[in-house]
Motif scaffolding. Structure first.
Motif, mmCIF file in Angstrom:
data_model
loop_
_atom_site.group_PDB
_atom_site.id
_atom_site.type_symbol
_atom_site.label_atom_id
_atom_site.label_comp_id
_atom_site.label_asym_id
_atom_site.label_seq_id
_atom_site.Cartn_x
_atom_site.Cartn_y
_atom_site.Cartn_z
ATOM 1 N N ASN A 66 0.845 -1.195 0.000
ATOM 2 C CA ASN A 66 0.000 0.000 0.000
ATOM 3 C C ASN A 66 0.887 1.254 0.000
ATOM 4 O O ASN A 66 2.114 1.152 -0.086
ATOM 5 C CB ASN A 66 -0.984 -0.042 1.179
ATOM 6 C CG ASN A 66 -0.332 0.271 2.518
ATOM 7 O OD1 ASN A 66 0.889 0.423 2.621
ATOM 8 N ND2 ASN A 66 -1.128 0.367 3.561
ATOM 9 N N SER B 59 3.833 1.116 2.522
ATOM 10 C CA SER B 59 4.669 -0.080 2.626
ATOM 11 C C SER B 59 6.148 0.232 2.418
ATOM 12 O O SER B 59 7.018 -0.334 3.095
ATOM 13 C CB SER B 59 4.221 -1.134 1.603
ATOM 14 O OG SER B 59 2.910 -1.573 1.868
ATOM 15 N N ASN C 198 -2.065 -4.153 2.029
ATOM 16 C CA ASN C 198 -3.420 -4.439 1.559
ATOM 17 C C ASN C 198 -3.711 -5.930 1.720
ATOM 18 O O ASN C 198 -3.200 -6.750 0.955
ATOM 19 C CB ASN C 198 -3.551 -4.074 0.073
ATOM 20 C CG ASN C 198 -3.730 -2.593 -0.163
ATOM 21 O OD1 ASN C 198 -4.695 -1.989 0.286
ATOM 22 N ND2 ASN C 198 -2.789 -1.991 -0.882
ATOM 23 N N GLY D 80 -3.669 -2.641 -8.077
ATOM 24 C CA GLY D 80 -3.123 -3.207 -6.842
ATOM 25 C C GLY D 80 -1.696 -3.689 -6.952
ATOM 26 O O GLY D 80 -0.841 -3.291 -6.172
ATOM 27 N N PRO E 118 2.081 2.464 -4.839
ATOM 28 C CA PRO E 118 0.958 1.565 -4.554
ATOM 29 C C PRO E 118 -0.196 2.318 -3.895
ATOM 30 O O PRO E 118 0.009 3.277 -3.145
ATOM 31 C CB PRO E 118 1.566 0.538 -3.596
ATOM 32 C CG PRO E 118 3.034 0.584 -3.862
ATOM 33 C CD PRO E 118 3.337 2.008 -4.226
ATOM 34 N N ARG E 119 -1.396 1.871 -4.170
ATOM 35 C CA ARG E 119 -2.597 2.504 -3.624
ATOM 36 C C ARG E 119 -3.190 1.651 -2.510
ATOM 37 O O ARG E 119 -2.861 0.483 -2.352
ATOM 38 C CB ARG E 119 -3.631 2.717 -4.733
ATOM 39 C CG ARG E 119 -3.231 3.754 -5.769
ATOM 40 C CD ARG E 119 -4.322 3.929 -6.797
ATOM 41 N NE ARG E 119 -5.597 4.287 -6.183
ATOM 42 C CZ ARG E 119 -6.756 4.373 -6.852
ATOM 43 N NH1 ARG E 119 -6.795 4.093 -8.142
ATOM 44 N NH2 ARG E 119 -7.864 4.710 -6.229
ATOM 45 N N GLN E 120 -4.082 2.292 -1.776
ATOM 46 C CA GLN E 120 -4.805 1.574 -0.720
ATOM 47 C C GLN E 120 -6.100 1.025 -1.309
ATOM 48 O O GLN E 120 -6.925 1.789 -1.826
ATOM 49 C CB GLN E 120 -5.123 2.506 0.449
ATOM 50 C CG GLN E 120 -5.853 1.848 1.597
ATOM 51 C CD GLN E 120 -4.983 0.828 2.315
ATOM 52 O OE1 GLN E 120 -3.789 1.045 2.508
ATOM 53 N NE2 GLN E 120 -5.577 -0.286 2.715
ATOM 54 N N TYR E 121 -6.272 -0.277 -1.260
ATOM 55 C CA TYR E 121 -7.497 -0.914 -1.748
ATOM 56 C C TYR E 121 -8.253 -1.645 -0.643
ATOM 57 O O TYR E 121 -9.473 -1.744 -0.695
ATOM 58 C CB TYR E 121 -7.171 -1.903 -2.872
ATOM 59 C CG TYR E 121 -6.840 -1.236 -4.178
ATOM 60 C CD1 TYR E 121 -7.845 -0.787 -5.033
ATOM 61 C CD2 TYR E 121 -5.515 -1.047 -4.563
ATOM 62 C CE1 TYR E 121 -7.539 -0.176 -6.238
ATOM 63 C CE2 TYR E 121 -5.200 -0.433 -5.765
ATOM 64 C CZ TYR E 121 -6.218 0.000 -6.602
ATOM 65 O OH TYR E 121 -5.921 0.615 -7.789
#
Length: 480
Positions: free
Chosen positions: A197, A200, A255, A374, A383-386
């Motif tokens: 995420n 991270s 994530n 993801g 990276p994104r938060q999912y």
């Protein structure tokens, strides 16, 4: 007869019941919406692993599902949307405002509908948190409504669930990898976890002594603290609070779909109103006035409790077995399961990269990369938060990079990309061909690592990647 069951009402846990029922229902909403968005492309009539083909050979007894009667993508969407609406009603507390049988029926209904989806979900639904959600939803059905006190045996069954979840994960780690025993696991894990995420990279670059301290804290939280869930108050409150805090730390660092959030919610089964009042003074300290459970409901609760205790034998034995199973179901209903995660730690990160080209000659082609949600792709992309949403395709690509068998779904995926299948393309973050079919597709394996602070400042890159192998040489559906 009602007087016989006076002991069954757990006065002073009404706030926890609200958190449990509404929180578990909220996760069901997310799970059903995941099915709406992803199931048709992954498992629908024309999906990567078509559910009708699976149903034609799957024994009804082993895979309970209403779709044995009939499967269609439209029926799947009806089931998923119905489940989402009913679960959202529970989030709002509407069924809980009635007599105890109303939330009982609604929870069992959404449990049965989601079980129907999981049972035919094959490898795309083979995650431990699917069973965790099903088990949580089934037990939550017996927590009653706002008119009665929550049954004490149900709260204890939820604590037993948290114990299996945490202690099982701790034992898997100790048994599974020397990195957990020599306290070096987090030298690697933040970088190599399935779906990093936004934070991270920062967690990965924390000092190594702090990483070792994190591992010690993890062992304490998973191997020692869970036993105190069954202790008298305030020890149970303290144990639950430690579990909530450690799970929140995991939410910040990666994530993991709804695994961590659901664990935090389940830990509230050990938190009393008195403990909550220390943070939220407006919460009542005592029990509801109508704490007496109706005799019929008490009998149902005790019958369910007895059944779940009987089903606990195999999971209990598994916890202390030298050949401990991880994320295993011992019955077709996904009740009283074995849990665990990351029994082994990957030291290096590899990513599957799918590329396509419009050019006629693949040897001289300009290749363009498909981006997946993801999973790492473009080295410049953070990276994104999912989570708590679950990106199933991204997780399966991570397992594939580790060497897990994947031909049964990955070859069909490439076929879908070669014909620019609209549903499949919607699962992706970006399509470099804007909905048109490429001439050729190839698959490469890259090694990935987080950029250092110096590299990030100089290049702006989140990741440093290097080509590692060709997994699939250029393939095409068109004749040369």
């Amino acid at each position: 007869m009602q007087g016989w069951f006076g002991w069954l009402g757990a006065g002073g846990y009404e706030f926890s019941r609200q958190v449990l029922q509404r929180g578990i229902a909220a996760i069901f909403v997310i799970a059903f919406l995941c099915a709406v968005a992803q199931f048709p492309a992954l498992l629908g009539e024309h999906g990567l692993l078509p559910a009708p083909k699976f149903l034609a050979r799957a024994p009804r007894r082993s895979y309970p599902s209403l779709f044995h009667w009939r499967y269609s993508d439209n029926l799947l969407l009806v089931v998923a949307w119905t489940g989402a609406v009913l679960a959202f009603a529970l989030v709002l507390g509407l069924p809980q405002a009635g007599p105890p049988w109303v939330p009982l029926v609604v929870f069992l209904f959404i449990w049965a509908m989601y079980l129907s989806i999981v049972s035919i979900g094959q490898t795309f639904y083979g995650f431990g948190w699917e069973s965790l959600l099903l088990e949580s939803g089934f037990i939550a059905a017996f927590l009653g409504s706002d008119s009665v006190a929550p049954p004490v045996t149900i709260l204890w069954l939820l604590r037993w669930l948290v114990f299996r979840l945490e202690f099982g994960a701790g034992m898997i780690k100790i048994r599974g990898d020397t990195a957990w025993r020599d306290l070096t696991a987090l030298y690697y894990h933040h970088q190599t976890q399935p779906m990093p995420n936004p934070l991270s990279r920062y967690f990965h670059h924390l000092p190594k002594p702090l990483h070792r301290f994190e591992v010690v804290g993890n062992h304490f939280a998973q191997l020692i603290v869970p036993f105190f869930l069954f202790a008298p108050q305030p020890l149970a409150n303290i144990a639950a609070a430690i579990i909530v805090l450690t799970q929140a730390w995991l939410v910040l660092s990666g994530n993991f779909a709804w695994l961590n959030v659901l664990t935090m919610l389940l830990a509230f089964s050990a938190i009393s109103n008195d403990a909550v009042r220390l943070v939220i003074p407006a919460v009542p300290a005592g029990a509801v006035e109508s704490a007496q459970l109706p005799a019929w409901f008490a009998v149902v609760v005790l019958a369910a409790t007895a059944w779940l205790i009987v089903l606990s034998y195999k999971p209990l034995r598994n916890l202390f077995s030298r050949h401990q199973l991880m994320n295993a179901s011992f019955n077709r209903w996904h009740l009283v399961n074995a849990y665990g995660a990351f029994g082994s730690i990957t030291r290096e990160r590899h990513e599957v990269v799918v590329e396509g080209t419009d050019d006629d000659d693949p040897a001289q082609a300009r290749w363009r990369e498909y981006e997946f949600r993801g999973k790492p792709g473009d080295p410049q992309r953070r990276p994104r938060q999912y989570a708590p949403y679950h990106l199933r395709l991204g997780w399966m690509l991570w397992f594939m990079a580790l060497g897990s068998p994947s031909d049964h779904w990955f070859v069909p995926l490439l076929g879908k990309l070669l014909v620019a299948d609209r549903r499949t393309l919607k699962l992706l973050r970006s399509d470099p061909f804007d909905g048109t079919a490429p001439r050729w597709i190839r698959v490469r394996l890259f090694s990935y690592r987080f950029s250092t602070r110096v590299e990030r400042k100089a290049t702006g890159l989140e990741w440093i990647r290097e080509p590692a192998a060709i997994l699939v040489a250029p393939v095409s559906l068109r004749r040369s």
